[in-house]
Design an enzyme around this catalytic site. Structure first.
Site, PDB file in Angstrom:
ATOM      1  CE  LYS A 106      11.278  95.326 -14.171  1.00  0.00           C
ATOM      2  NZ  LYS A 106      10.066  96.057 -14.555  1.00  0.00           N
ATOM      3  N   GLY A 218      15.026 111.224 -20.563  1.00  0.00           N
ATOM      4  CA  GLY A 218      14.976 110.008 -21.368  1.00  0.00           C
ATOM      5  C   GLY A 218      14.274 110.272 -22.688  1.00  0.00           C
ATOM      6  N   GLY A 220      13.330 107.061 -24.561  1.00  0.00           N
ATOM      7  CA  GLY A 220      13.069 105.687 -24.978  1.00  0.00           C
ATOM      8  C   GLY A 220      11.567 105.507 -25.111  1.00  0.00           C
ATOM      9  CG  ASN A 221       8.006 102.104 -25.014  1.00  0.00           C
ATOM     10  OD1 ASN A 221       7.286 102.207 -24.024  1.00  0.00           O
ATOM     11  ND2 ASN A 221       7.542 101.723 -26.183  1.00  0.00           N
TER      12      ASN A 221
HETATM   13  P1  NAD Z   1      14.316 102.511 -22.980  1.00  0.00           P
HETATM   14  O1  NAD Z   1      15.493 101.624 -22.934  1.00  0.00           O
HETATM   15  O2  NAD Z   1      13.402 102.434 -24.155  1.00  0.00           O
HETATM   16  O3  NAD Z   1      14.786 104.041 -22.851  1.00  0.00           O
HETATM   17  C1  NAD Z   1      15.599 104.517 -21.819  1.00  0.00           C
HETATM   18  C2  NAD Z   1      15.929 105.964 -22.146  1.00  0.00           C
HETATM   19  O4  NAD Z   1      16.638 106.532 -21.066  1.00  0.00           O
HETATM   20  C3  NAD Z   1      16.817 106.118 -23.390  1.00  0.00           C
HETATM   21  O5  NAD Z   1      16.419 107.255 -24.106  1.00  0.00           O
HETATM   22  C4  NAD Z   1      18.195 106.337 -22.772  1.00  0.00           C
HETATM   23  O6  NAD Z   1      19.052 107.072 -23.641  1.00  0.00           O
HETATM   24  C5  NAD Z   1      17.808 107.169 -21.561  1.00  0.00           C
HETATM   25  N1  NAD Z   1      18.828 107.203 -20.527  1.00  0.00           N
HETATM   26  C6  NAD Z   1      19.539 106.193 -19.982  1.00  0.00           C
HETATM   27  N2  NAD Z   1      20.392 106.665 -19.068  1.00  0.00           N
HETATM   28  C7  NAD Z   1      20.209 107.993 -19.011  1.00  0.00           C
HETATM   29  C8  NAD Z   1      20.781 109.057 -18.262  1.00  0.00           C
HETATM   30  N3  NAD Z   1      21.725 108.809 -17.345  1.00  0.00           N
HETATM   31  N4  NAD Z   1      20.343 110.309 -18.495  1.00  0.00           N
HETATM   32  C9  NAD Z   1      19.395 110.560 -19.421  1.00  0.00           C
HETATM   33  N5  NAD Z   1      18.802 109.608 -20.161  1.00  0.00           N
HETATM   34  C10 NAD Z   1      19.213 108.360 -19.953  1.00  0.00           C
HETATM   35  O7  NAD Z   1      13.529 102.281 -21.620  1.00  0.00           O
HETATM   36  P2  NAD Z   1      11.977 102.522 -21.336  1.00  0.00           P
HETATM   37  O8  NAD Z   1      11.250 101.267 -21.692  1.00  0.00           O
HETATM   38  O9  NAD Z   1      11.519 103.799 -21.891  1.00  0.00           O
HETATM   39  O10 NAD Z   1      11.994 102.582 -19.733  1.00  0.00           O
HETATM   40  C11 NAD Z   1      12.310 103.778 -19.037  1.00  0.00           C
HETATM   41  C12 NAD Z   1      11.957 103.615 -17.562  1.00  0.00           C
HETATM   42  O11 NAD Z   1      10.564 103.296 -17.445  1.00  0.00           O
HETATM   43  C13 NAD Z   1      12.693 102.500 -16.816  1.00  0.00           C
HETATM   44  O12 NAD Z   1      12.820 102.910 -15.467  1.00  0.00           O
HETATM   45  C14 NAD Z   1      11.715 101.327 -16.922  1.00  0.00           C
HETATM   46  O13 NAD Z   1      11.947 100.372 -15.885  1.00  0.00           O
HETATM   47  C15 NAD Z   1      10.416 102.072 -16.739  1.00  0.00           C
HETATM   48  N6  NAD Z   1       9.213 101.395 -17.263  1.00  0.00           N
HETATM   49  C16 NAD Z   1       9.121 100.966 -18.560  1.00  0.00           C
HETATM   50  C17 NAD Z   1       7.928 100.404 -19.019  1.00  0.00           C
HETATM   51  C18 NAD Z   1       7.727 100.003 -20.468  1.00  0.00           C
HETATM   52  O14 NAD Z   1       6.622  99.613 -20.820  1.00  0.00           O
HETATM   53  N7  NAD Z   1       8.727 100.146 -21.330  1.00  0.00           N
HETATM   54  C19 NAD Z   1       6.851 100.242 -18.150  1.00  0.00           C
HETATM   55  C20 NAD Z   1       6.973 100.691 -16.840  1.00  0.00           C
HETATM   56  C21 NAD Z   1       8.153 101.271 -16.410  1.00  0.00           C
END
Ligand code: NAD
Length: 428
Positions: A106, A218, A220-221
């Site tokens: 990471k 959340g 996000g993605n």
């Molecule tokens: P991202 O940056 O695209 O989205 C994060 C989301 O969380 C956003 O909508 C943000 O506004 C929201 N957020 C942040 N703080 C918050 C809070 N206190 N309360 C409510 N919402 C909040 O990130 P992502 O890629 O969607 O990743 C989300 C989680 O999934 C993380 O823990 C990441 O490590 C994990 N993850 C991501 C992937 C991937 O492929 N993107 C794969 C495995 C795990």
């Protein structure tokens, strides 16, 4: 009372707990409790206004017994060495439980990416690569997008690495844009996989997914594609999603009694997963406080934002109607809260099983890069569905056979696979 959260201590506690169950010897424990290699760099960047700023950057390579280290690169203002260590450790278990031939790593840069222009972001990313490039490579360590980073940034990573190494090397990162070595299906892969595991859990629990309800933290993605797949593949209803509002410095929950429309919300959400409140309110969304997602009377809770969101101080607020907690985010539940969850009998799909769709698709991307032959989206998603279904069922069977919590079963599968590879390679 709140339980103080150091994610690396959480990762070590979880490991120790299963090491006891597996009766692992001390040498193996010492090997696996800490990352094998760690890097800390100070990254100088010339900002658009001419000022030189220095950013802290980390990369951790936890274990590569099963294959090259693999794991995201985060751009996040609250990043710490310990967060990166924890996430790197979890990547080892995630790749092992997904049954892909990769190890765990990471990276993170301590920065609020929303405060950077695109050019500043590019300079920061390219400088990070220049400082660390000898430690990356398709056979060494392969980053991917994560919180605060995206496909464009992976493309800059690949371009900088290719220039430094003197050869076009698409396989040095995954999550690249389609058209620059990326795989179709990667964008939705993690959320798609989350919902495959929810579907399989429902099968075992005898729940018909049609008309079931979910609440998601959340947008996000991961949250976006968990929401679209929950609605479109399972026929379920997502009652609410939430996000962090950087202008107000607080989080909000966006709720609709008849179910949110994730495709619409995606059109009013920025690249950081922040939903436009004004537009949402105009379109009939109730805007509730940031914690409301956790208190909903729904069948499935999907934390898909940050680590440490379900804690001893709020776990009792989870409705007794909830049947499944699908941990789409990494480390969303503290060990103390886990005990309450076990007692109350919620069915947990543990993070590194639930969200392994992203890394599985990254593995498919590497395979396509190596072969220089690209698959259709349908082919990618079919293969992903098969891998995720197998991964879920393998863990579920062990949890039934040994009568253990799903998180413990997932750890047992993962740790045993890594230890077997270490022994076969003569490391222990
Ligand atoms: P991202 O940056 O695209 O989205 C994060 C989301 O969380 C956003 O909508 C943000 O506004 C929201 N957020 C942040 N703080 C918050 C809070 N206190 N309360 C409510 N919402 C909040 O990130 P992502 O890629 O969607 O990743 C989300 C989680 O999934 C993380 O823990 C990441 O490590 C994990 N993850 C991501 C992937 C991937 O492929 N993107 C794969 C495995 C795990």
């Amino acid at each position: 009372m709140t339980d103080e959260i150091n994610p690396f201590e959480l990762a070590q506690k979880q490991f120790d707990h299963v090491a006891d169950m597996l009766d692992l010897d001390e040498e193996i424990r010492a090997y696996l409790r800490w990352p094998k290699k760690e890097f800390h760099v100070r990254i100088p960047v010339r900002m658009d206004n001419g000022e030189l700023k220095i950013f802290d950057g980390f990369r951790v390579q936890h274990n590569d017994a099963l294959g090259p280290n693999k794991g995201g690169l985060r751009f996040f203002q609250n990043e710490t060495f310990d967060t990166v260590r924890a996430l790197g450790t979890w990547m080892t278990w995630k790749c092992a439980v997904a049954n892909v031939p990769l190890g765990g790593g990471k990276g993170g840069v301590v920065v609020d990416p929303t405060q950077l222009s695109d050019r500043e972001k590019e300079r920061l990313l390219r400088e990070y690569v220049r400082l660390l490039w000898k430690n990356f490579g398709p056979r060494t360590d392969v980053p991917a997008p994560d919180m605060g980073s995206n496909a464009q940034m992976m493309c800059w990573f690949m371009d900088e690495y290719s220039a430094l190494s003197g050869q076009y090397t698409p396989g040095v990162v995954t999550g690249k844009p389609v058209g620059a070595g990326g795989s179709l299906g990667r964008m939705q892969a993690t959320g798609f996989g989350v919902i495959v595991t929810v579907r399989e859990a429902m099968k075992h629990l005898g729940i018909d997914p049609k008309g079931t309800t979910a609440s998601i933290q959340g947008f996000g993605n991961v949250a976006q594609y968990s929401a679209t797949n929950f609605v479109e593949s399972l026929g379920g209803i997502v009652k609410c999603v939430s996000c962090w509002d950087r202008f107000d410095n607080k989080s909000y929950t966006f709720y609709r009694e008849d179910g949110i429309d994730p495709r619409y919300l995606m059109t009013i959400t920025d690249q950081y997963g922040m939903i436009n409140k004004t537009k949402a309110a105009e379109n009939g969304y109730e805007i509730l406080d940031g914690d409301s997602w956790l208190h909903q009377d729904v069948d499935v809770l999907i934390p898909a934002a940050l680590e440490g969101q379900i804690r001893i101080d709020n776990v009792d607020k989870i409705s007794s109607r909830v049947k499944i907690i699908a941990e789409a985010a990494n480390g969303p539940t503290t060990t103390e809260a886990d005990e309450t969850i076990k007692k109350k009998g919620y069915f947990v799909i543990p993070d590194f099983l639930c969200n392994c769709g992203g890394v599985t698709c990254s593995y498919f991307e590497s395979v396509q890069n190596d072969a220089n032959f690209y698959w259709s989206e349908k082919e990618v998603l079919e293969k992903l569905d098969e891998k995720m279904t197998d991964a879920f069922n393998f863990v579920y069977s062990l949890s039934v056979e040994r009568n253990v919590f799903m998180r413990d079963a997932a750890y047992m599968v993962a740790i045993q696979r890594v230890v077997t590879a270490m022994k076969l390679r003569g490391w222990v």
